[in-house]
Design an enzyme around this catalytic site. Structure first.
Site, PDB file in Angstrom:
ATOM      1  CB  CYS A 223      28.511  32.924  42.213  1.00 60.40           C
ATOM      2  SG  CYS A 223      29.007  33.318  43.877  1.00 60.40           S
ATOM      3  CG  ASP A 224      30.059  33.371  38.594  1.00 61.62           C
ATOM      4  OD1 ASP A 224      28.870  33.703  38.572  1.00 61.62           O
ATOM      5  OD2 ASP A 224      30.967  34.103  39.035  1.00 61.62           O
TER       6      ASP A 224
ATOM      7  CB  CYS B 244      32.032  33.370  43.612  1.00 58.37           C
ATOM      8  SG  CYS B 244      30.725  32.460  44.447  1.00 58.37           S
TER       9      CYS B 244
END
Ligand code: NAP
Length: 308
Positions: free
Chosen positions: A135-136, A132
């Protein structure tokens, strides 16, 4: 006892909830601990009709949830740990403790990112390996990254990651991308993105954190090490159907089989969105099938053959 229970809170589940609520079916929607489905892990959604300038995936899901709530959908946060579909009413167990019964069920549990299955992949997940970018990605400012895959997800992830990374190398097993033309072009034009064609990630290197990957050229057989701080795996998705295994008809990849709209092999159980669609897999098609599922439920409950 519920008229209809919806499992899943992505575009399919929430659209089903909007329609079922507006049909006075007082739906109960069970949302997992990560509410909102796959769109909560994407950035800008440019192809959902009605948003000329695009909309952020998480914002779109928040709006859909509010809309479902506005018409009276009840939400329950938890994981469905068991279902019994052998007889009606269907029985569902939530978080292995709470049990409820439903006259009809809409399965909208979606799909999840697939991992490559490399030796160090699971161990280094969260330590440089991710599925993701939204997300990261932020953790990789000024670093070099690898993206594995050649589809829309891989192109989207690679393009998004260039906001942070100094360089993103896409490793793809063929010499042609599967991604749509527009996303391909955008990635190809991006000066920070490089491609390693006909190549497979053989292993992810690093003890505590990712330090690189070893990549095999599938034409020459040559293996080389590419240093990087992170590896984003974007090689597709698997339907979330383990819960229903052995109880409902599925295809060889585990997608729930539907016919005549969202009808499954079990009368009273309907399936919508990515859990039953290995072809289109778009937010808008998921939402469309969620609408169909709610209408199918309404008709089922009204039908003379429905004996509950
Ligand atoms: P996908 O279209 O199935 O593409 C998966 C990619 O990963 C393919 O290039 C495939 O290679 C490669 N791959 C599969 N297994 C592999 C393995 N074991 N090792 C190495 N490479 C592997 O999956 P996706 O990109 O996640 O997209 C899924 C669906 O969502 C599609 O319908 C897509 O259009 C849609 N989507 C749309 C958008 C958008 O419209 N903005 C964004 C994201 C996703 P091959 O090409 O050789 O098979």
């Amino acid at each position: 006892m519920r008229d209809v229970v919806i499992i899943g809170s992505g575009p399919a589940g929430l659209t089903a909830a909007i329609y079922a609520a507006r049909a006075n079916l007082s739906p109960l929607l069970i949302e997992g601990w990560q509410s909102g489905g796959q769109l909560t892990t994407t950035t800008e959604v440019e192809n959902y009709p009605g948003f000329t300038k695009g909309i952020m995936g998480p914002d779109l899901m928040k709006e859909m949830r509010k809309q479902a709530e506005r018409f009276g959908t009840e939400f329950l946060t938890g994981e469905v740990t068991e279902v019994t579909l052998a007889r009606r009413p269907f029985t569902l167990t939530i978080d292995a403790k709470q049990t409820l019964q439903a006259k009809t069920l809409i399965i909208a549990t979606g799909a999840s990112a697939i991992q490559i299955g490399l030796k160090n992949e699971a161990r280094l997940t969260g330590h440089g390996v991710s599925t993701c970018a939204t997300c990261d990605g932020f953790f990789f400012k000024g670093k070099e990254l690898i993206v594995g895959g050649g589809g829309d997800s891989a192109m989207e992830e690679a393009t998004f990651l260039t906001k942070f990374a100094s360089k993103v190398t896409v490793v793809h097993r063929r010499d042609k991308l599967r991604a749509s033309k527009i996303l391909q072009d955008r990635a190809m034009k991006n000066e920070k993105i490089a491609f390693l064609w006909n190549s497979a990630i053989e292993d992810i290197l690093g003890t505590d954190l990712v330090t690189g990957v070893s990549v095999k050229n599938l034409v020459t057989g040559k293996v080389s090490e590419v240093p990087c701080a992170g590896v984003f795996v974007a090689i597709g998705h698997r339907p979330n159907t383990a819960l229903f295994a052995g109880q409902i008809s599925m295809d060889e990849k585990g997608y729930i089989r539907t016919e005549k709209g969202t009808t499954t092999s079990i009368p009273g159980v309907f399936a919508a969105g990515d859990v039953q669609d290995s072809t289109y897999r778009q937010a808008v098609t998921a939402a469309g099938s969620g609408c169909m599922a709610a209408i199918d439920v309404e008709r089922f409950l009204e039908s003379p053959t429905h004996s509950l």
